[in-house]
Design a protein around this motif. Structure first.
Motif, PDB file in Angstrom:
ATOM      1  N   GLN A 143      29.794   1.271   1.027  1.00  0.00           N
ATOM      2  CA  GLN A 143      29.918  -0.152   1.150  1.00  0.00           C
ATOM      3  C   GLN A 143      28.962  -0.829   0.060  1.00  0.00           C
ATOM      4  O   GLN A 143      29.462  -1.928  -0.436  1.00  0.00           O
ATOM      5  CB  GLN A 143      29.609  -0.587   2.542  1.00  0.00           C
ATOM      6  CG  GLN A 143      29.607  -1.992   2.538  1.00  0.00           C
ATOM      7  CD  GLN A 143      30.819  -2.806   3.011  1.00  0.00           C
ATOM      8  OE1 GLN A 143      31.606  -2.606   4.167  1.00  0.00           O
ATOM      9  NE2 GLN A 143      31.603  -3.259   1.999  1.00  0.00           N
ATOM     10  N   ASP A 167      30.147  -3.016  -2.887  1.00  0.00           N
ATOM     11  CA  ASP A 167      29.771  -4.600  -3.122  1.00  0.00           C
ATOM     12  C   ASP A 167      28.976  -4.697  -4.490  1.00  0.00           C
ATOM     13  O   ASP A 167      29.108  -5.857  -4.925  1.00  0.00           O
ATOM     14  CB  ASP A 167      28.643  -5.069  -1.875  1.00  0.00           C
ATOM     15  CG  ASP A 167      29.040  -5.165  -0.534  1.00  0.00           C
ATOM     16  OD1 ASP A 167      30.299  -5.148  -0.456  1.00  0.00           O
ATOM     17  OD2 ASP A 167      28.332  -4.834   0.237  1.00  0.00           O
ATOM     18  N   HIS A 179      30.043  -7.247  -7.669  1.00  0.00           N
ATOM     19  CA  HIS A 179      29.355  -8.247  -7.754  1.00  0.00           C
ATOM     20  C   HIS A 179      29.152  -8.308  -9.383  1.00  0.00           C
ATOM     21  O   HIS A 179      28.573  -9.153 -10.115  1.00  0.00           O
ATOM     22  CB  HIS A 179      27.978  -7.990  -7.212  1.00  0.00           C
ATOM     23  CG  HIS A 179      27.372  -9.287  -7.264  1.00  0.00           C
ATOM     24  ND1 HIS A 179      27.631 -10.391  -6.298  1.00  0.00           N
ATOM     25  CD2 HIS A 179      25.970  -9.606  -7.921  1.00  0.00           C
ATOM     26  CE1 HIS A 179      26.600 -11.212  -6.732  1.00  0.00           C
ATOM     27  NE2 HIS A 179      25.800 -11.020  -7.561  1.00  0.00           N
ATOM     28  N   THR A 194      36.861  -5.062   4.469  1.00  0.00           N
ATOM     29  CA  THR A 194      36.471  -5.374   2.935  1.00  0.00           C
ATOM     30  C   THR A 194      37.460  -6.479   2.683  1.00  0.00           C
ATOM     31  O   THR A 194      37.745  -7.324   3.467  1.00  0.00           O
ATOM     32  CB  THR A 194      36.830  -4.060   2.042  1.00  0.00           C
ATOM     33  OG1 THR A 194      38.192  -3.970   2.260  1.00  0.00           O
ATOM     34  CG2 THR A 194      36.125  -2.717   2.325  1.00  0.00           C
ATOM     35  N   THR A 202      33.745 -10.255   0.432  1.00  0.00           N
ATOM     36  CA  THR A 202      32.881 -10.692  -0.961  1.00  0.00           C
ATOM     37  C   THR A 202      32.338 -11.933  -0.882  1.00  0.00           C
ATOM     38  O   THR A 202      31.246 -12.239  -1.233  1.00  0.00           O
ATOM     39  CB  THR A 202      33.757 -10.607  -1.982  1.00  0.00           C
ATOM     40  OG1 THR A 202      34.469  -9.383  -1.975  1.00  0.00           O
ATOM     41  CG2 THR A 202      33.351 -10.771  -3.374  1.00  0.00           C
ATOM     42  N   LEU A 231      29.202 -12.097   1.045  1.00  0.00           N
ATOM     43  CA  LEU A 231      28.341 -11.457   0.259  1.00  0.00           C
ATOM     44  C   LEU A 231      27.346 -12.569  -0.879  1.00  0.00           C
ATOM     45  O   LEU A 231      26.339 -12.616  -0.755  1.00  0.00           O
ATOM     46  CB  LEU A 231      28.612 -10.207  -0.426  1.00  0.00           C
ATOM     47  CG  LEU A 231      27.838  -9.693  -1.396  1.00  0.00           C
ATOM     48  CD1 LEU A 231      26.538  -9.026  -0.875  1.00  0.00           C
ATOM     49  CD2 LEU A 231      28.591  -8.639  -2.301  1.00  0.00           C
TER      50      LEU A 231
END
Length: 264
Positions: free
Chosen positions: A39, A43, A47, A95, A100, A103
């Motif tokens: 994970q 991520d 990014h 996910t 996203t 995040l």
């Protein structure tokens, strides 16, 4: 021998995994510790576009070779995140776009201010900033490649191994570009060496540490770089950094392991 950006651009491509049966993970599941690391890696790969945003407001955007590379680098990193997300989904780990977006929102005002601050500082420093960007990129790619290699060893899952080997193969070319650029821009340039050394000493952290919570950074480092073998791998990366002009003796990766309590 310098890196051939034109060749890279003409051969860069999305990572393929359509020939793999990810359903095998349903009968040979990854450990909870591995999923937590996966994970984290997903991520960070996802990014990458935000890192690119920050870099395109610096002097790096004036160099056509760098912008060509970054275009295809970002594309390949995007697909790395996609395949890792697919593995997570098989394991019923959340996910996708909502994850996203959450995040990025979690980063708050610092994420919005970051490109402004970096733009001002980088443009004040001028072209010598590019040496810092390239060196930073080389170190991050060395760490990422080493992390995937350690993941293969620690988890020892055949399907995961195949996926990570394919990712690592693409990361090898990313390393070659950043390493070549860093050496060329640091060589015989004391000012660039000083700027880069200062930035690394005071601002560099392990890949993802500016995005992920400390608890997740600590878990990743413990899972992948805990114990004597992990420390030895970290020191190998530090030796590569030592060999860059003017960057010897920083011990950056080992410093991070100690900062997070992974190495004594």
């Amino acid at each position: 021998m310098s890196f051939d950006v034109a060749t890279y651009a003409s051969t860069a491509q999305p990572l393929r995994w359509d020939d793999l049966d990810l359903g095998e993970f349903r009968t040979n599941r990854l450990s909870e510790g591995a999923l937590r690391c996966l994970q984290y890696m997903s991520d960070v790969e996802t990014h990458t576009v935000c890192y690119l945003r920050d870099l395109l407001v610096t002097p790096s955007h004036l160099d056509p070779e760098i912008t060509t590379f970054l275009t295809f680098w970002n594309m390949e990193e995007y697909w790395h995140g996609e395949v890792l997300d697919q593995v997570l989904e098989v394991h019923d780990v959340s996910t996708g776009p909502d994850h996203t977006e959450a995040l990025r929102k979690r980063l708050g005002w610092q994420d919005r201010v970051s490109p402004i601050v970096q733009s001002v500082l980088a443009n004040l420093l001028g072209p010598d900033f590019i040496a810092t960007h390239m060196t930073w990129g080389a170190i991050n790619e060395w760490c990422t490649h080493a992390g995937y290699s350690r993941f293969i060893t620690v988890e020892d899952n055949p399907m995961l191994t195949e996926i990570l080997r394919r990712i690592a193969k693409q990361e090898t070319r990313h390393i070659a570009f950043y390493n070549s650029q860093a050496r060329e821009r640091l060589e015989n340039n004391p000012r660039a060496q000083r700027i880069t050394r200062f930035a690394l000493q005071h601002k560099w952290g392990i890949v993802g540490s500016g995005v992920m919570p400390d608890a997740e950074v600590r878990h990743l480092l413990s899972y992948l770089f805990g114990g004597p073998d992990g420390l030895a791998q970290a020191r190998k990366i530090d030796t590569k950094i030592d060999n860059l002009p003017g960057q010897e003796g920083l011990h950056l990766v080992e410093r991070e392991l100690r900062r997070y309590g992974i190495a004594g």
